[in-house]
Design a protein around this motif. Structure first.
Motif, PDB file in Angstrom:
ATOM      1  N   PRO A  29     -10.534 -33.373 -13.403  1.00 56.25           N
ATOM      2  CA  PRO A  29     -11.851 -31.719 -14.291  1.00 56.25           C
ATOM      3  C   PRO A  29     -12.212 -32.477 -15.144  1.00 56.25           C
ATOM      4  CG  PRO A  29      -9.661 -31.394 -12.442  1.00 56.25           C
ATOM      5  CD  PRO A  29      -9.493 -32.388 -12.651  1.00 56.25           C
ATOM      6  N   ALA A  30     -11.198 -32.283 -16.445  1.00 48.12           N
ATOM      7  CA  ALA A  30     -11.520 -32.504 -17.833  1.00 48.12           C
ATOM      8  C   ALA A  30     -12.581 -33.315 -18.076  1.00 48.12           C
ATOM      9  CB  ALA A  30     -10.391 -32.947 -18.677  1.00 48.12           C
ATOM     10  N   LYS A  31     -11.960 -34.584 -17.344  1.00 48.58           N
ATOM     11  CA  LYS A  31     -13.266 -35.680 -17.470  1.00 48.58           C
ATOM     12  C   LYS A  31     -14.352 -35.356 -16.856  1.00 48.58           C
ATOM     13  CE  LYS A  31     -11.554 -40.296 -18.706  1.00 48.58           C
ATOM     14  NZ  LYS A  31     -10.436 -41.749 -18.854  1.00 48.58           N
ATOM     15  N   ALA A  32     -14.745 -34.765 -16.086  1.00 46.85           N
ATOM     16  CA  ALA A  32     -15.401 -34.533 -15.456  1.00 46.85           C
ATOM     17  C   ALA A  32     -16.465 -33.782 -15.829  1.00 46.85           C
ATOM     18  CB  ALA A  32     -15.655 -34.025 -13.782  1.00 46.85           C
ATOM     19  N   ALA A  33     -16.208 -32.473 -16.568  1.00 52.55           N
ATOM     20  CA  ALA A  33     -16.161 -31.469 -17.225  1.00 52.55           C
ATOM     21  C   ALA A  33     -17.423 -32.249 -18.621  1.00 52.55           C
ATOM     22  CB  ALA A  33     -15.437 -30.584 -17.749  1.00 52.55           C
ATOM     23  N   ARG A  34     -16.963 -32.906 -19.518  1.00 57.09           N
ATOM     24  CA  ARG A  34     -16.520 -34.036 -20.311  1.00 57.09           C
ATOM     25  C   ARG A  34     -18.331 -34.440 -19.682  1.00 57.09           C
ATOM     26  NH1 ARG A  34     -13.030 -34.888 -22.613  1.00 57.09           N
ATOM     27  NH2 ARG A  34     -12.675 -37.235 -21.441  1.00 57.09           N
ATOM     28  N   VAL A  35     -18.179 -35.478 -19.173  1.00 54.65           N
ATOM     29  CA  VAL A  35     -19.747 -36.025 -18.061  1.00 54.65           C
ATOM     30  C   VAL A  35     -20.657 -35.371 -17.743  1.00 54.65           C
ATOM     31  CG1 VAL A  35     -20.180 -37.680 -16.754  1.00 54.65           C
ATOM     32  CG2 VAL A  35     -18.008 -38.082 -17.685  1.00 54.65           C
ATOM     33  N   ALA A  36     -20.398 -34.259 -17.161  1.00 58.58           N
ATOM     34  CA  ALA A  36     -21.649 -33.342 -17.002  1.00 58.58           C
ATOM     35  C   ALA A  36     -21.885 -32.513 -17.735  1.00 58.58           C
ATOM     36  CB  ALA A  36     -20.636 -32.225 -15.967  1.00 58.58           C
ATOM     37  N   ALA A  37     -21.339 -32.637 -19.208  1.00 62.26           N
ATOM     38  CA  ALA A  37     -22.613 -31.703 -20.322  1.00 62.26           C
ATOM     39  C   ALA A  37     -22.897 -32.519 -20.931  1.00 62.26           C
ATOM     40  CB  ALA A  37     -21.021 -31.551 -20.874  1.00 62.26           C
ATOM     41  N   ARG A  38     -22.709 -34.146 -20.762  1.00 63.96           N
ATOM     42  CA  ARG A  38     -24.037 -34.564 -21.742  1.00 63.96           C
ATOM     43  C   ARG A  38     -25.257 -35.211 -20.510  1.00 63.96           C
ATOM     44  NH1 ARG A  38     -19.730 -38.648 -22.666  1.00 63.96           N
ATOM     45  NH2 ARG A  38     -20.059 -40.031 -21.845  1.00 63.96           N
ATOM     46  N   LEU A  39     -24.587 -34.960 -19.923  1.00 65.83           N
ATOM     47  CA  LEU A  39     -25.544 -35.225 -18.391  1.00 65.83           C
ATOM     48  C   LEU A  39     -26.604 -34.004 -17.903  1.00 65.83           C
ATOM     49  CD1 LEU A  39     -24.203 -36.567 -15.248  1.00 65.83           C
ATOM     50  CD2 LEU A  39     -25.599 -37.628 -16.882  1.00 65.83           C
ATOM     51  N   THR A  40     -25.939 -32.584 -18.272  1.00 66.81           N
ATOM     52  CA  THR A  40     -26.519 -31.228 -18.037  1.00 66.81           C
ATOM     53  C   THR A  40     -27.623 -30.841 -19.311  1.00 66.81           C
ATOM     54  OG1 THR A  40     -24.762 -29.895 -17.911  1.00 66.81           O
ATOM     55  CG2 THR A  40     -25.546 -31.461 -15.733  1.00 66.81           C
ATOM     56  N   GLY A  41     -26.440 -30.951 -20.423  1.00 67.26           N
ATOM     57  CA  GLY A  41     -26.539 -29.885 -21.643  1.00 67.26           C
ATOM     58  C   GLY A  41     -26.313 -28.489 -21.878  1.00 67.26           C
ATOM     59  N   GLU A  42     -24.853 -27.875 -20.123  1.00 68.42           N
ATOM     60  CA  GLU A  42     -24.588 -27.060 -20.542  1.00 68.42           C
ATOM     61  C   GLU A  42     -23.277 -27.174 -20.779  1.00 68.42           C
ATOM     62  OE1 GLU A  42     -24.203 -24.820 -16.284  1.00 68.42           O
ATOM     63  OE2 GLU A  42     -26.313 -25.716 -16.715  1.00 68.42           O
ATOM     64  N   PRO A  43     -22.451 -26.177 -21.653  1.00 62.44           N
ATOM     65  CA  PRO A  43     -21.341 -26.127 -22.411  1.00 62.44           C
ATOM     66  C   PRO A  43     -20.366 -26.435 -21.320  1.00 62.44           C
ATOM     67  CG  PRO A  43     -22.215 -24.121 -22.664  1.00 62.44           C
ATOM     68  CD  PRO A  43     -23.004 -24.325 -21.298  1.00 62.44           C
ATOM     69  N   ARG A  44     -19.493 -27.332 -22.093  1.00 59.87           N
ATOM     70  CA  ARG A  44     -18.274 -28.330 -21.273  1.00 59.87           C
ATOM     71  C   ARG A  44     -17.448 -26.909 -20.830  1.00 59.87           C
ATOM     72  NH1 ARG A  44     -13.226 -29.834 -23.054  1.00 59.87           N
ATOM     73  NH2 ARG A  44     -14.078 -29.020 -25.288  1.00 59.87           N
ATOM     74  N   LYS A  45     -16.917 -25.968 -21.089  1.00 65.82           N
ATOM     75  CA  LYS A  45     -15.621 -25.003 -21.303  1.00 65.82           C
ATOM     76  C   LYS A  45     -16.218 -24.461 -19.884  1.00 65.82           C
ATOM     77  CE  LYS A  45     -13.672 -24.369 -26.024  1.00 65.82           C
ATOM     78  NZ  LYS A  45     -12.738 -23.198 -26.306  1.00 65.82           N
ATOM     79  N   ALA A  46     -17.387 -24.302 -20.252  1.00 67.89           N
ATOM     80  CA  ALA A  46     -18.752 -23.919 -18.506  1.00 67.89           C
ATOM     81  C   ALA A  46     -17.946 -24.673 -17.502  1.00 67.89           C
ATOM     82  CB  ALA A  46     -19.472 -22.919 -19.482  1.00 67.89           C
ATOM     83  N   LEU A  47     -18.286 -25.581 -18.526  1.00 69.06           N
ATOM     84  CA  LEU A  47     -17.982 -26.376 -16.643  1.00 69.06           C
ATOM     85  C   LEU A  47     -16.754 -26.926 -15.973  1.00 69.06           C
ATOM     86  CD1 LEU A  47     -21.177 -28.759 -18.199  1.00 69.06           C
ATOM     87  CD2 LEU A  47     -20.784 -27.809 -15.806  1.00 69.06           C
ATOM     88  N   TYR A  48     -16.030 -26.663 -17.166  1.00 68.31           N
ATOM     89  CA  TYR A  48     -14.368 -27.030 -17.001  1.00 68.31           C
ATOM     90  C   TYR A  48     -13.711 -25.949 -15.831  1.00 68.31           C
ATOM     91  CZ  TYR A  48      -9.409 -27.712 -17.360  1.00 68.31           C
ATOM     92  OH  TYR A  48      -8.526 -27.946 -16.926  1.00 68.31           O
TER      93      TYR A  48
END
Ligand code: SAM
Length: 291
Positions: free
Chosen positions: A259-278
């Motif tokens: 989850p932590a890595k997925a959230a980090r990569v998703a934040a880069r792709l989507t521009g959304e905040p990493r914490k919310a994605l986590y």
């Protein structure tokens, strides 16, 4: 039943919902002053507080309390007063009644009884803050006070992450730092914000910036943490910055990554905040394991 139209202020047996100043007594309107002098009864959130205002406007009207703990009990007495042909004014401690203030139950009961409810408009911290926030005002939403507890507050903010309208929040001094921190974490530090503090009072301060800078500014200046606050937050960008739907991106990444890595990569792709994605990634994972 349809209540009679407002008609003239002198018609007998009407409930006036009267806005009062949010700090500066000179902001009382002429009509509010006259109505407060002419009614037989003033229903006030805190009678001690409102007596000072009544004295200031030269009103000798009788004053009774109407607050969140006695509103239901008081309604009968006020409706009877109105039915007897006397006019009543409803005021709160400051600003417009019913806006994060008591009065909703009374106004509904009076309207149900077929009695006119007449607004006497004037100050409100909501409109005062919006009028100087330099954030879009063509569409906005009023969110009142966020939940006091950290977890509930963050959950509420996550629901608002994609809200495109300008958002207006109320906050008390002892929670201002925690709330700004939650806003920063959930919406991202770059989101524009205006902090309107102590409006119309001696220490009125209006800070414009982004969430990160404004939080840092308040952390450095304890004096600016005092008083009453309206937080006006810019909405999520209209043209979505995201090239992908964040949930789809996360679901795909979670097939390969923790989850932590997925959230980090998703934040880069989507521009959304990493914490919310986590948080979303954890939810999706929990959903998968309980399925
Ligand atoms: N009914 C009121 C109105 O229409 O403005 C609001 C009442 S609500 C219980 C009180 C909150 O409104 C405060 O905690 C603060 O968030 C905001 N507020 C009231 N007066 C304010 C002021 N002078 N400056 C900034 N915020 C204010």
């Amino acid at each position: 039943m349809v209540a009679p139209g407002p008609g003239s202020d002198t018609k007998p047996g009407q409930l006036f919902v009267v806005a009062t100043p949010i700090g500066n007594l000179q902001d009382i309107t002429e009509r509010a002053r006259r109505v407060l002098c002419e009614v037989a009864l003033v229903a006030a959130e805190d009678t001690r507080h409102s007596r000072k205002l009544l004295q200031h406007v030269g009103s000798q009207s009788r004053c009774v309390s109407l607050h969140q703990h006695n509103e239901e009990r008081r309604i009968e007495q006020i409706v009877a007063t109105l039915q007897g042909g006397d006019n009543v004014a409803l005021v709160s401690d400051a600003g417009t009644p019913l806006i994060s203030d008591p009065g909703y139950l009374l106004v509904c009961a009076v309207q149900r009884a077929g009695i006119a409810v007449v607004p006497v408009p004037g100050p409100s911290a909501v409109t005062a803050a919006l009028s100087v926030a330099t954030l879009p005002t063509d569409r906005f939403c009023f969110e009142g006070f966020l939940p006091a507890r950290d977890k509930a507050r963050r959950e509420r903010l996550r629901e608002l992450l994609h809200e495109q309208r300008t958002m207006v929040f109320f906050e008390a001094p002892h929670r201002i730092l925690a709330t700004l921190q939650s806003l920063c974490d959930e919406f991202g530090g770059e989101r524009p914000v205006t902090l309107a503090r102590e409006l119309t009072k001696q220490f009125e301060t209006v800070l414009h910036g982004d969430l990160q800078v404004t939080l840092a500014c308040l952390q450095e200046q304890p004096d600016n943490q005092r008083g009453e606050f309206v937080i006006v937050v810019g909405g999520a960008p209209r043209a979505p910055q995201t090239r992908y739907d964040s949930q789809n991106v996360l679901e795909t990444l979670l097939e390969e990554l923790p989850p932590a890595k997925a959230a980090r990569v998703a934040a880069r792709l989507t521009g959304e905040p990493r914490k919310a994605l986590y948080a979303l990634a954890m939810q999706l994972n929990a959903g998968k394991s309980s399925a």
